[in-house]
Enzyme design. Structure first.
Site, PDB file in Angstrom:
ATOM      1  N   TRP A   1       5.855   2.904   1.815  1.00  0.00           N
ATOM      2  CA  TRP A   1       5.240   4.020   1.086  1.00  0.00           C
ATOM      3  C   TRP A   1       6.115   5.252   1.175  1.00  0.00           C
ATOM      4  O   TRP A   1       6.265   5.981   0.186  1.00  0.00           O
ATOM      5  CB  TRP A   1       3.821   4.267   1.603  1.00  0.00           C
ATOM      6  CG  TRP A   1       2.994   3.027   1.502  1.00  0.00           C
ATOM      7  CD1 TRP A   1       2.535   2.260   2.533  1.00  0.00           C
ATOM      8  CD2 TRP A   1       2.602   2.339   0.296  1.00  0.00           C
ATOM      9  NE1 TRP A   1       1.876   1.167   2.046  1.00  0.00           N
ATOM     10  CE2 TRP A   1       1.891   1.178   0.689  1.00  0.00           C
ATOM     11  CE3 TRP A   1       2.775   2.601  -1.060  1.00  0.00           C
ATOM     12  CZ2 TRP A   1       1.361   0.280  -0.243  1.00  0.00           C
ATOM     13  CZ3 TRP A   1       2.247   1.713  -1.990  1.00  0.00           C
ATOM     14  CH2 TRP A   1       1.549   0.568  -1.580  1.00  0.00           C
TER      15      TRP A   1
ATOM     16  N   ASP B   1       1.241  11.944   3.043  1.00  0.00           N
ATOM     17  CA  ASP B   1       0.402  10.910   2.448  1.00  0.00           C
ATOM     18  C   ASP B   1      -0.558  10.442   3.537  1.00  0.00           C
ATOM     19  O   ASP B   1      -0.135   9.860   4.531  1.00  0.00           O
ATOM     20  CB  ASP B   1       1.303   9.761   1.980  1.00  0.00           C
ATOM     21  CG  ASP B   1       0.523   8.613   1.368  1.00  0.00           C
ATOM     22  OD1 ASP B   1      -0.717   8.660   1.340  1.00  0.00           O
ATOM     23  OD2 ASP B   1       1.185   7.661   0.892  1.00  0.00           O
TER      24      ASP B   1
ATOM     25  N   LYS C   1      -9.420   3.680   0.682  1.00  0.00           N
ATOM     26  CA  LYS C   1      -9.400   3.122   2.028  1.00  0.00           C
ATOM     27  C   LYS C   1     -10.495   3.775   2.874  1.00  0.00           C
ATOM     28  O   LYS C   1     -11.457   3.108   3.256  1.00  0.00           O
ATOM     29  CB  LYS C   1      -8.015   3.272   2.642  1.00  0.00           C
ATOM     30  CG  LYS C   1      -6.968   2.452   1.849  1.00  0.00           C
ATOM     31  CD  LYS C   1      -5.548   2.872   2.107  1.00  0.00           C
ATOM     32  CE  LYS C   1      -4.566   2.327   1.096  1.00  0.00           C
ATOM     33  NZ  LYS C   1      -4.409   0.884   1.093  1.00  0.00           N
TER      34      LYS C   1
END
Lengths: 361, 361
Positions: B103, B172, B196
């Site tokens: 990511w 993030d 999530k």
């Protein structure tokens, strides 16, 4: 199940009751998965089936062949206003835009923000966007021609799309997609926020002709390239799963319950005719769009006595007829008659309008 | 209500059952409106209350003051990889990025696609991203420092955020936001896809410090400017209403049922300890991340006998323990223990793991 009102909202808008009931029924356990549809992986067979079925249904309903790709993108039509010129309009070329109101104007503005070359080849601004321009001369070197299929605010709709010859048409169909059959042949790309005729807010349907994908520059951000979505089945990253799932159910309802877009159009024409015929007979109410260009989806009207409009909207709501206030930029009244709004709702509205006229006229 | 399994999906992931039940219960008639939450206008009092309550709860849970704005944006963290440098990194400045896995690497790549200047100041690539880099020298002229708070694929997490002095941290937090209390003081911006710890896929939470908004250039597309969202209460256009509504309910659950982030962290630590303690005692299973850097949210592990991993995942599912397959890029096994995964689920998993080891070890 609680109360249900007649919903004339301009978007987010009414959804078919059988679809809502299906969602509710399987919300805690999606097809025996032991999970909500909001909890299953987008890489699972459950969700793959949802998105693939939705794509097949879009193609079948729109009658488009293998030369078109069906994409699901986030950001609404407003992001498409930027993505279209980013992807399809090289800096050294020009695109033709037709201005039929606020949404067209926003599409033009976003192209200009990108410093792209845009020609406004026709506009109905001279008469407050109450009509659709006719006999437009398009430039033969245009990269594409952009139109807004239906203007939710002014209640106008292209009854026949313009003849652009070999120039690809690009259209915002947010407020009338799947409201009637269409011939996609001359379209290079169409886009539609789901929240009017297709599902909930949060996903935008894009249908793009494959040859248009060749125009997409490599140096765009990954999430802003149509090719990312076409290459990855709209799942380069986690897609808006729930919104796509509802769209799939609405498409299934369109095919299996309504019976396709020709039947949907027949119902939509019947609904619109019911109100328009009443407006045309009345001196108390007045439709705002030119008759030949008025929308089957959004019926915009004023009361001859404009001071009664607020009372009209309030009394309507008290009678379980919701969402009848005109867009805040133009005032007046508006009844949005999207696919999921049933004939009985329109009958109830006309009955209320008749009664209101009797009492206040 | 059908079957419910223990859901260890990495995202979309488990949602709190009471939240799912509340959604189901009011799905046809949202708070007496006579409409589904998917059918009400985003301009209505019903939805205004939803989005405003969600914002207030975000600020209260994160303990951030009036100098932060809470935004809801579409496109996932993947779009934030582009929006962050577009909005916050002028062409003549440089940003520092720490690479802790896929990511982070994607965030770096998107900045580079925009031809922005990026320095990778630390990386754990030398040991397959199994740890978090320490003692990093940041450049004092950096426009910001970007980190990925939790790596879902490799199972690592920053247990303490790096000291960047006066440089704004950008992170993030998709996979660990609200999993523990945090001190936002050194952060200029955080972002998190909801799917999530916060809700369903289809909305991204962005919290931005007001002074960062001054950096936003005027010539960005409207839908890609943070200032558009801050100026319009995240409703320049129709927002992803349903996803925001679910986020609001999850935040309410976090505050009113769980009792806040300190209590949530206590539960999350307990859940993670249960598995990690078991892994640490076992020769049959092996955790993949360095102990000091392992994630409370995603427990990644291998079986000593890797050929048993597929059987492990299949037998687990047959025992109603779902989502245990490792990311396809690394293989192995992974148990995601987001906020909504209850302690009983982890107990059931450890019990299954014990039994599996007994049978195959």
């Amino acid at each position: 199940m609680g109360k249900r009102i007649h919903n004339f909202n301009p978007g987010p808008a009414a959804l078919p009751l059988p679809v809502l009931e299906e969602i509710q029924g399987e919300f805690l356990d999606y097809k025996g998965s032991g999970m909500s549809i909001t909890e299953v992986s987008h890489r699972s067979a459950w969700f793959e089936e949802v998105i693939n079925d939705a794509k097949v249904r879009v193609k079948r309903l729109l009658g488009c062949g293998e030369d078109y790709e069906v994409l699901f993108i986030q950001g609404g039509a407003s992001l498409q206003f930027s993505m279209v010129p980013m992807n399809l309009l090289p800096d050294d070329q020009v695109a033709d835009y037709v201005n039929t109101g606020s949404w067209s104007a926003k599409a033009i503005k976003e192209a200009q923000i990108l410093a792209k070359k845009v020609r406004v080849v026709a506009s109905s601004e001279d008469r407050d966007f109450t009509y659709i321009p006719k006999n437009i001369d398009f430039n033969e070197d245009a990269a594409y021609v952009h139109i807004t299929s239906n203007n939710t605010i002014r209640g106008t709709q292209w009854s026949r799309y313009p003849d652009t010859g070999t120039l690809p048409l690009v259209s915002d169909l947010s407020s009338d997609i799947m409201g009637r059959p269409m011939d996609l042949t001359s379209f290079g790309l169409i886009y539609a926020g789901a929240q009017k005729n297709l599902g909930p807010a949060g996903v935008t349907l894009v249908v793009i002709r494959r040859d248009m994908l060749d125009r997409v520059p490599d140096n765009l951000p990954t999430m802003l390239r149509y090719t990312t979505f076409s290459a990855k089945n709209s799942m380069f990253n986690t897609p808006p799963c729930f919104a796509i799932y509802v769209v799939q159910l609405v498409l299934k309802w369109l095919e299996e319950t309504v019976g396709g877009l020709a039947k949907m159009e027949k119902i939509n024409k019947e609904k619109a005719a019911l109100i328009y015929n009443y407006l045309d007979k009345s001196d108390f109410y007045r439709g705002t769009a030119d008759k030949e260009d008025r929308s089957m989806m959004n019926v915009t009207f004023r009361l001859a006595e404009q001071s009664l409009e607020q009372i009209f909207v309030e009394e309507a709501l008290a009678n379980d007829l919701g969402g009848l206030k005109g867009h805040r930029s133009v005032g007046g009244c508006r009844a949005s008659l999207y696919n999921a709004t049933v004939l009985e709702a329109v009958e109830a509205l006309v009955s209320f309008m008749t009664d209101f006229e009797r009492r206040y006229g």
